[in-house]
Scaffold this motif. Structure first.
Motif: not given
Length: 519
Positions: A195-201, A213-219, A420-424
């Protein structure tokens, strides 16, 4: 990227390179740091250059800590294969002598490069899927160097090139053997970046104002909404939406007219967008649709070989080429129209690249160039793929361009991109395993089996790449929302900034595009 002076080289990959690169990146950051506080006094292009450079340097340093590319076997095979293939693509202004010298340089360097690969990979914990993909690519490269290379009309079969190609093929075959044997990897090696690296990216590289986590909820909310809308929209056809799409898929062009079909819908998309005042299409930068050449037919099946590649920004010439694959059944007319003509051609990537070549930011001209594994700058992704997906929907505003059935297909594409956003996100958050991701692609996205493995393996190597399609589209919609009455001005202004994170542009009021549009 078309920068001069490097066409004969392959990257260094010995044991000393990681420390050397880290030192060089840290030195660049130290050199950059004093410039950042004074950015407000610079031009818009220079400010964007500084921001892109800062993000790219921090991204590269973070990847050195998390997962150095020297631990990924597909990096070696991709760099080697496309190091050769990129020289064989249309090269504006290049002479046969320059091509031969560059090709000879890289062929002679392949044994060194693959020997360094074996040394680096022997000390790494390799995911089995990465090793398998790389073994396939190394085998395809060996086959190419032994046969198809000599079908290229500009490659002379002289003794020096023949020897170099033979030695390169032997080195590739040896690496493939290692990757199927002692370097085959294990299925239990973790691939999630966390999660930390994903948040950084997401925040620091893609420039998004929210994390995973917010992106996941939106997707997930969008996926549910789009699924319900597809079911509701399909009632007008009296059948399930998937049946409607199967009917579209059955309508295919005459194979003899395949290239003409691509060209027709490319021209129609440009005409419709211009007539409705949606965006200024590429006027003076041409796109030629040609059959996949004989030298590329076999190797294109095994590699990340795109039928449309972003022209090298440093050597863009006056136009680009779109390969049309003529082996096997042709794609449906609707798929040609939406994906080949709109997403990649016409007002999609083609117009986007034409605009980007004039961007005031030099790095925003380069960042969206296609590399061996993906875009040169990850930060370009929301602009590059976000725009091309957005462009598909944009043509809904051109009356009569799409049929009602094709509008349903478009919505299914958006549903797929949200999925695919959810899967990523779920893979790299550690919520799903690769097997879980693959089952989701199978049951919810409906990818064919061959694509499921290829897509998920690439996703595992490159976190935060699949999410940029849907999130990039959403960012462009947010940018446009305040300027609904001026679509051409908004879109031309956006594209004129080149391949930069879309969200960085949102707070700035849209301005008219530079006069004349793209070249």
């Amino acid at each position: 990227m078309g920068l001069p002076g490097h066409d004969h080289r392959l990257p260094p990959a010995g044991p000393e390179v990681e420390a050397q690169e880290r030192g060089a990146l840290e030195a660049l950051r130290a050199e950059l740091a004093p410039e950042l506080p004074g950015a407000a006094a610079l031009s818009a292009g220079e400010r964007l250059d500084l921001r892109l450079l800062d993000g790219q340097l921090r991204h590269l340093l973070a990847e050195l800590e998390r997962a150095p590319r020297w631990r990924n076997p597909a990096w070696y095979t991709g760099e080697a294969a496309f190091g050769i293939i990129s020289l064989l693509l249309p090269r504006p202004g290049g002479s046969p002598q320059e091509l031969r010298a560059a090709l000879l340089g890289r062929l002679n360097d392949l044994p060194r490069f693959f020997a360094e690969a074996a040394g680096q990979l022997g000390a790494a914990a390799l995911p089995a899927d990465w090793a398998f993909r790389a073994a396939q690519e190394a085998g395809a490269l060996a086959q190419f160097l032994g046969a198809e290379l000599w079908l290229h009309p500009d490659v002379p079969r002289d003794p020096e090139l023949v020897v170099a190609a033979k030695q390169g093929a032997e080195a590739a075959t040896h690496l493939a053997t290692l990757l199927r044997g002692p370097l085959a990897g294990r299925a239990d090696v973790p691939v999630a970046c966390g999660e930390a690296h994903l948040d950084f990216l997401m925040r620091e590289v893609h420039g998004l104002p929210f994390g995973p986590r917010e992106a996941l909820a939106r997707a997930e909310a969008a996926f549910g909404r789009l699924s319900a809308e597809l079911a509701e929209d399909a009632r007008a056809f009296g059948q399930d939406w998937r049946e409607v799409l199967r009917g579209l898929d059955a309508v295919r062009p005459d194979p003899e007219a395949l290239v003409a079909t691509y060209e027709h819908w490319h021209r129609e998309a440009l005409r419709a967008a211009e007539a409705c005042g949606l965006v200024t299409g590429a006027r003076d930068y041409a796109l030629s649709f040609v059959p996949m050449p004989a030298w590329a037919r076999e190797v294109s099946r095994e590699l990340y070989f795109l039928f449309y590649r972003s022209p090298a920004a440093g050597r863009a010439g006056t136009g680009s080429v779109y390969w049309v694959t003529q082996d096997g059944p042709p794609p449906s007319v609707s798929f040609i129209k939406l994906v080949h003509a709109v997403h990649h051609g016409s007002v999609g990537h083609h117009t986007q690249n034409a605009f980007a070549r004039q961007a005031p930011s030099r790095l925003a001209r380069l960042g969206g160039t296609d590399g061996a594994l993906g875009l040169v700058f990850l930060s370009s992704g929301t602009a590059v793929e976000g725009w091309a997906c957005y462009a598909e929907d944009l043509l809904l505003e051109a009356p009569g361009f799409y049929t009602p059935e094709e509008a349903l297909l478009l919505k299914s594409f958006e549903r797929r991109n949200a999925a695919c956003c959810i899967a990523d996100l779920r893979l790299h958050l550690g919520d799903w395993t690769l097997d879980g991701m693959r089952e989701y692609y199978r049951s919810e996205v409906g990818f064919p089996e061959a694509r499921i493995w290829a897509e998920s393996t690439r996703n595992s190597m490159l976190p935060a790449t699949r999410l940029m399609y849907w999130l990039g589209t959403e960012q462009i919609r947010a940018l446009r929302s305040g300027e609904a009455e001026r679509p051409r001005a908004v879109h031309d202004w956006l594209l004129a900034h080149g391949h930069a994170p879309v969200h960085w542009l949102i707070p700035t009021p849209p301005l008219p595009a530079p006069s004349g549009g793209p070249s």
